[in-house]
Scaffold this active site. Sequence first.
Site, PDB file in Angstrom:
ATOM      1  N   ASP A 221      40.699  66.924 -45.838  1.00  0.00           N
ATOM      2  CA  ASP A 221      41.857  67.775 -45.563  1.00  0.00           C
ATOM      3  C   ASP A 221      41.945  68.975 -46.498  1.00  0.00           C
ATOM      4  O   ASP A 221      43.020  69.574 -46.645  1.00  0.00           O
ATOM      5  CB  ASP A 221      43.154  66.957 -45.682  1.00  0.00           C
ATOM      6  CG  ASP A 221      43.486  66.187 -44.407  1.00  0.00           C
ATOM      7  OD1 ASP A 221      42.977  66.569 -43.332  1.00  0.00           O
ATOM      8  OD2 ASP A 221      44.225  65.204 -44.487  1.00  0.00           O
ATOM      9  N   LYS A 224      43.803  72.236 -45.679  1.00  0.00           N
ATOM     10  CA  LYS A 224      45.262  72.381 -45.699  1.00  0.00           C
ATOM     11  C   LYS A 224      45.733  73.350 -46.786  1.00  0.00           C
ATOM     12  O   LYS A 224      46.912  73.717 -46.820  1.00  0.00           O
ATOM     13  CB  LYS A 224      45.927  71.017 -45.902  1.00  0.00           C
ATOM     14  CG  LYS A 224      45.861  70.136 -44.664  1.00  0.00           C
ATOM     15  CD  LYS A 224      46.596  68.818 -44.867  1.00  0.00           C
ATOM     16  CE  LYS A 224      46.588  67.985 -43.591  1.00  0.00           C
ATOM     17  NZ  LYS A 224      47.276  66.682 -43.765  1.00  0.00           N
ATOM     18  N   HIS A 272      37.017  65.252 -38.304  1.00  0.00           N
ATOM     19  CA  HIS A 272      37.652  63.950 -38.559  1.00  0.00           C
ATOM     20  C   HIS A 272      38.887  63.709 -37.695  1.00  0.00           C
ATOM     21  O   HIS A 272      39.419  62.597 -37.682  1.00  0.00           O
ATOM     22  CB  HIS A 272      38.003  63.786 -40.045  1.00  0.00           C
ATOM     23  CG  HIS A 272      39.094  64.684 -40.542  1.00  0.00           C
ATOM     24  ND1 HIS A 272      38.907  66.014 -40.828  1.00  0.00           N
ATOM     25  CD2 HIS A 272      40.402  64.435 -40.817  1.00  0.00           C
ATOM     26  CE1 HIS A 272      40.031  66.547 -41.257  1.00  0.00           C
ATOM     27  NE2 HIS A 272      40.971  65.609 -41.251  1.00  0.00           N
ATOM     28  N   HIS A 273      39.331  64.721 -36.957  1.00  0.00           N
ATOM     29  CA  HIS A 273      40.443  64.534 -36.016  1.00  0.00           C
ATOM     30  C   HIS A 273      39.980  64.526 -34.553  1.00  0.00           C
ATOM     31  O   HIS A 273      40.820  64.498 -33.645  1.00  0.00           O
ATOM     32  CB  HIS A 273      41.514  65.609 -36.214  1.00  0.00           C
ATOM     33  CG  HIS A 273      42.388  65.373 -37.416  1.00  0.00           C
ATOM     34  ND1 HIS A 273      43.206  64.271 -37.539  1.00  0.00           N
ATOM     35  CD2 HIS A 273      42.548  66.105 -38.558  1.00  0.00           C
ATOM     36  CE1 HIS A 273      43.842  64.333 -38.697  1.00  0.00           C
ATOM     37  NE2 HIS A 273      43.469  65.435 -39.337  1.00  0.00           N
ATOM     38  N   ASP A 301      40.948  57.423 -42.702  1.00  0.00           N
ATOM     39  CA  ASP A 301      42.105  58.300 -42.829  1.00  0.00           C
ATOM     40  C   ASP A 301      43.317  57.744 -42.084  1.00  0.00           C
ATOM     41  O   ASP A 301      44.436  57.707 -42.618  1.00  0.00           O
ATOM     42  CB  ASP A 301      41.733  59.689 -42.304  1.00  0.00           C
ATOM     43  CG  ASP A 301      42.827  60.719 -42.518  1.00  0.00           C
ATOM     44  OD1 ASP A 301      43.551  60.602 -43.522  1.00  0.00           O
ATOM     45  OD2 ASP A 301      42.944  61.639 -41.687  1.00  0.00           O
TER      46      ASP A 301
END
Length: 360
Positions: A221, A224, A272-273, A301
């Site tokens: 992440d 972000k 990863h999403h 995650d």
Amino acid sequence: MAREENPEELDDLDELEELADDDAAAFEDGSYADISKFSSELNPFTKSIFPVMFINQKLKILFANAECETLLHGFTNLQGQYLMDLFGKFFNLEDIRLIRETALKGNNGYSWDGEIKIKSREMATTQTKVYLFPFDITIKEPKEFIVMFDDVTEENRTLLRSVFMSLLEASKLKDNDTGQHITRVNNYSKRMAMELFNQKGYERIDADFIDNIGFLASMHDVGKIGTPDDILNKEGPLSDWEWTVMQEHTKNGAFILSTYPHPMAKEIALSHHERWNGAGYPFKLEGDMIPLAARIVSIADVYDALRMRRSYKPAITHDKTVEMMMESKNSQFDPQLIDVFYNIAGDFDDLYNTHRDREA
């Protein structure tokens, strides 16, 4: 650009192989050094803190100390084998030629030094400086040599990773509600990779993969850092446009990590999403189109996100978390990987409790 092979160098390699064959017989006949004759002289090297080999003129390994065996643990039975049979693929052709000429013709005072990267499936890439020099410098034409390895892997790894850890720390300042999340995701991901290491169909997972994912999972992440604070720390659901902005963190992360020397970093940040059924983001990849490392980190995650308390949600128990994730077996998660997760879910719970946030 690919390096063109020189026919003369290839001839040198063929000659080296022939010499090795000749040497095997000569060694058996006693034409070359009997290692027992050097036992007392080798004693200092036996106790050396540096990885050391003792080789003859034809590059046959006569002795390797304990430190050498430890460093090169991915290669068994060093003694009695030929240096280039084991490690030739890690040298370029020019270095092989120079080493050969050093031992046989005495180039550069029978000494050579260089640097190589050695690896096997069981052994993560090890970057070492290599030094070759005569065993007895008083002999005019030495027949035996010492090969010493200086492992600089950790030094270089620490330098590289410290730079990217600085970026990670900066991103944590933006999202200060995550506690030990990244530490746990690293540990979950590494545990999953270790479990897959010995399973059929996952031969691509080697010691490097395990080592890399154990660090790079934490970077998932990092993008972000470019997400506006009011969206990142908003309590309650995001609006459609806010959700669109939030999703950009995957692309931002991939851009930030594009300079990392291993592609796994970018793959994890970007994918990863993504979801197994193609309903994820940013590119709606599905199935095996999603990189393996990203599929593993996705499970790690989500497990941790469900377990931990956030400003917009309560913590969920381990058993309920596992139940919820198994319900997404064929939609959000790789069905084979989620089955592996189910089998080791108790270890995930242990890791969560070991690295529990203080306020949890």
